[in-house]
Design an enzyme around this catalytic site. Structure first.
Site, PDB file in Angstrom:
ATOM      1  CB  SER A 192      -1.025  -0.080   1.219  1.00  0.00           C
ATOM      2  OG  SER A 192      -1.802   1.123   1.379  1.00  0.00           O
ATOM      3  CG  ASP A 239      -3.051  -0.419  -1.644  1.00  0.00           C
ATOM      4  OD1 ASP A 239      -3.227   0.550  -1.393  1.00  0.00           O
ATOM      5  OD2 ASP A 239      -3.290  -1.453  -1.216  1.00  0.00           O
ATOM      6  CB  SER A 296       1.546   1.550  13.997  1.00  0.00           C
ATOM      7  OG  SER A 296       1.563   0.914  12.709  1.00  0.00           O
ATOM      8  CB  THR A 312       0.616  -1.191   9.494  1.00  0.00           C
ATOM      9  OG1 THR A 312       0.854   0.210   9.557  1.00  0.00           O
ATOM     10  CG2 THR A 312      -0.628  -1.741   9.232  1.00  0.00           C
TER      11      THR A 312
HETATM   12  C1  16G Z   1      -4.111  -0.377   7.379  1.00  0.00           C
HETATM   13  C2  16G Z   1      -5.609  -0.651   7.396  1.00  0.00           C
HETATM   14  C3  16G Z   1      -6.285   0.815   7.359  1.00  0.00           C
HETATM   15  C4  16G Z   1      -5.681   1.241   8.826  1.00  0.00           C
HETATM   16  C5  16G Z   1      -4.239   1.209   8.825  1.00  0.00           C
HETATM   17  C6  16G Z   1      -3.693   1.541  10.144  1.00  0.00           C
HETATM   18  C7  16G Z   1      -6.725  -2.155   5.774  1.00  0.00           C
HETATM   19  C8  16G Z   1      -7.105  -2.590   4.487  1.00  0.00           C
HETATM   20  N1  16G Z   1      -5.780  -1.132   5.988  1.00  0.00           N
HETATM   21  O1  16G Z   1      -3.700   0.068   6.028  1.00  0.00           O
HETATM   22  O2  16G Z   1      -7.705   0.447   7.550  1.00  0.00           O
HETATM   23  O3  16G Z   1      -6.259   2.568   8.816  1.00  0.00           O
HETATM   24  O4  16G Z   1      -3.620  -0.003   8.478  1.00  0.00           O
HETATM   25  O5  16G Z   1      -2.348   1.779  10.228  1.00  0.00           O
HETATM   26  O6  16G Z   1      -7.149  -2.945   6.746  1.00  0.00           O
HETATM   27  P1  16G Z   1      -1.731   1.764  11.584  1.00  0.00           P
HETATM   28  O7  16G Z   1      -2.530   0.482  12.480  1.00  0.00           O
HETATM   29  O8  16G Z   1      -0.375   1.689  11.315  1.00  0.00           O
HETATM   30  O9  16G Z   1      -2.197   3.009  12.043  1.00  0.00           O
HETATM   31 ZN    ZN Z   2      -3.626   1.248   0.367  1.00  0.00          ZN
END
Ligand code: 16G
Ligand code: ZN
Length: 545
Positions: free
Chosen positions: A84, A297, A513, A515
């Site tokens: 993404s 993406d 986070s 991610t």
């Molecule tokens: C991902 C999630 C998005 C969320 C982000 C938070 C999907 C498809 N995408 O990109 O919804 O806002 O993570 O990221 O689920 P963070 O946990 O790093 O704040």
């Molecule tokens: Zn994305």
């Protein structure tokens, strides 16, 4: 049709080509990038995401799991290879369930277990799952896979193909697609009545609904609307694929000028960059009028208007949600129905947007934890469920009752016809930057609004700031369900409260986070200066730990 596996699970040897083992884990440059047998990974909000070098064995194992899931469901499952909005050197993989939605929670657990097994344990772990699923005949099992524009994509596609091949499930390589396109393909494969399961079918569905609704939209006589839009493609898949879509929507409808088409992915541009830094992306200037950004993406969309000081007025997911909700509510006023209507947001929603939704739209917004899955689940409880994250990811979902009362209604009522069409322009399977862009443009034209009108006529954002704070171990941070209060490390929330109290009309929180290995600080206050001060004080609290 490929041949679906139909033998006994434990009669087949599980052979892992060495290049896809932890031990070798050969990357897209052909170099070995061994992964320690005990290094742990987790299937997070966006699947597995990491430096691309680490992903070969992860994609291989995930692909095997996608094949197994396809067999269990006897349906098509999706595998999307993307990171993404993250840097070009990263990549990621996530599994898409049969309805085009996110993978079921118990299978996320299997994914984590399988990826975390050592090379020696992997065949046994596979067998254990096989036995659990216990499905030996699944003629409709299929895995459809797509990649974004990252350099590592093709190599990871090969790893996916090999993983799905472990048990001979049919595999389709769809090349470079946006994430929402892959979700759409999965849904159409399993529900042909939803649409043609092809890339072209996707473009036709969106373009036809958009053009029909365009004809049913009466632009006011005194209109400030312009169909010109300068589009930041984040140097990602949005550029080639949106061009494909525009083959079916000519310049009379939309006049798009592309920027950031094929430079370094997400570098100084894209929806996430613009939302977080609140500055112009690369290659834009203060003369540009109405602008929008996709992410890498193309599942996120935000709009912005450059200001004379090279800053921007941002129109984020909240502004898009309120715009679409206003339009839908206005149409509903002309129809007698008891359809339920909900709006879902997260803690990152601008305080002004939530107040506006409550006071002007008469709907109390539901606040859920970050992550599309959470918003989606909350939204489907309503006949019409509008959900958007402030970062620009969102859509509107429609219930079976909506189908019955609106979509299958042959009335000449203009509002009914508009609702039928807007519900087709919007990609209800998942947040989709292309579909959302078309919906926003239709609604702006309907009201005769310029981007300034849209920014000013609904509500004015309160100043806000987001700060990323790198941490050694984000797992020590635990929040309450809706993520606005920190439970662990203990005592920290009191420090945050003390800071928030110093400023009027302020709100702030920190959360780990899902991610990246960072903690995110969010702050709002009456003025830009106070917001900055409040945000920095929370940043310092995290740094002092
Ligand atoms: C991902 C999630 C998005 C969320 C982000 C938070 C999907 C498809 N995408 O990109 O919804 O806002 O993570 O990221 O689920 P963070 O946990 O790093 O704040
Ligand atoms: Zn994305």
């Amino acid at each position: 049709m490929g041949q679906a596996y139909s033998g006994m699970a434990d009669s087949l040897p599980v052979k892992v080509p060495a290049i896809y083992s932890r031990n070798q884990n050969v990357n897209h440059n052909g170099q070995q990038s061994p992964i320690a047998q005990d290094e742990k990974f987790a299937y997070g909000t966006a699947g597995f995401r990491n430096n691309a070098d680490k992903l070969t064995f992860i994609v291989f194992r995930c692909a095997y799991l996608a094949g197994l899931r396809a067999r269990q469901q006897n349906q098509t499952i999706g595998l999307m290879i993307t990171a993404s909005h993250n840097p070009a050197c990263d990549n990621g993989v996530k599994i898409v369930d049969p309805k085009g939605d996110m993978l079921a929670a118990d299978w996320e657990k299997y994914a984590t277990e399988l990826v975390n097994s050592t090379d020696d344990q992997f065949p046994t772990a596979v067998r254990a799952l096989e036995v659990k699923v216990n499905k030996t005949f699944a003629p409709n099992a299929k895995v459809v896979c797509a990649i974004d524009t990252r350099e590592s994509g093709k190599h990871l596609m090969n790893a996916a193909k090999a993983g799905v091949a472990i048990f001979n499930v049919e595999f389709e390589n769809h090349g470079i697609l946006t994430t929402p396109q892959l979700h759409y393909l999965v849904k159409c494969n399993n529900e042909p009545s939803f649409g043609r399961p092809s890339e072209f079918g996707y473009y036709c569905t969106l373009a036809n609904a958009f053009k029909k609704l365009h004809h049913l939209t009466n632009e006011p006589e005194e209109s400030n609307y312009s169909n010109k839009l300068v589009l930041d493609c984040a140097n990602g898949v949005g550029f080639p694929r949106f061009q494909d879509l525009l083959q079916l929507i000519d310049e009379r409808y939309l006049n798009i000028e592309f920027r950031n088409e094929n430079g370094e992915l997400n570098f100084g541009c894209g929806a996430d960059f613009v939302k977080i830094s609140q500055v112009l992306p690369a290659n834009f200037n203060s003369n540009d009028e109405k602008c929008a950004s996709f992410d890498g993406d193309a599942d996120r969309l935000i709009y912005f208007k450059p200001t004379s000081d090279n800053k921007i007025n941002l129109l984020d997911g909240d502004k898009i949600a309120v715009l679409l909700a206003t339009y839908i509510k206005d149409q509903l006023k002309n129809i007698e129905t008891d359809l339920t209507f909900g709006i879902i947001q997260t803690a990152y929603a601008n305080g002004s947007s939530s107040r506006y939704i409550e006071e002007k739209l008469g709907v109390i917004p539901e606040i859920v934890p970050t992550g599309v899955k959470n918003l989606h689940h909350a939204a489907i409880k309503y006949d019409i469920g509008v959900y958007f994250e402030a970062n620009g990811h969102g859509t509107v979902v429609f219930s079976e009752k909506f189908d019955e009362v609106i979509r299958r209604n042959s009335s000449e009522n203009l509002s009914i016809q508009r609702l039928q069409l807007i519900s087709r322009v919007i990609n209800e399977v998942v947040g989709d930057a292309f579909a959302d862009l078309l919906a926003v443009e239709i609604v702006l034209r309907h009201y005769g609004w310029s981007i300034e009108d849209w920014n000013e006529k609904l509500y004015k954002d309160v100043p806000n700031i987001q700060i990323k704070v790198p941490v050694e171990d984000r797992s020590i941070f635990k929040t309450t369900w809706e993520e606005t209060t920190l439970i662990e490390p203990s005592g920290i929330q009191d420090l945050i409260n003390a800071e928030v109290e110093k400023y009027s009309n302020s709100r702030a929180f920190i959360r780990p986070s899902g991610t990246e290995n960072i903690v995110r600080v969010y702050a709002e206050a009456d003025t830009v200066e106070d917001t900055e001060k409040l945000g920095r004080s929370l940043e310092n609290i995290v740094k002092s730990l």
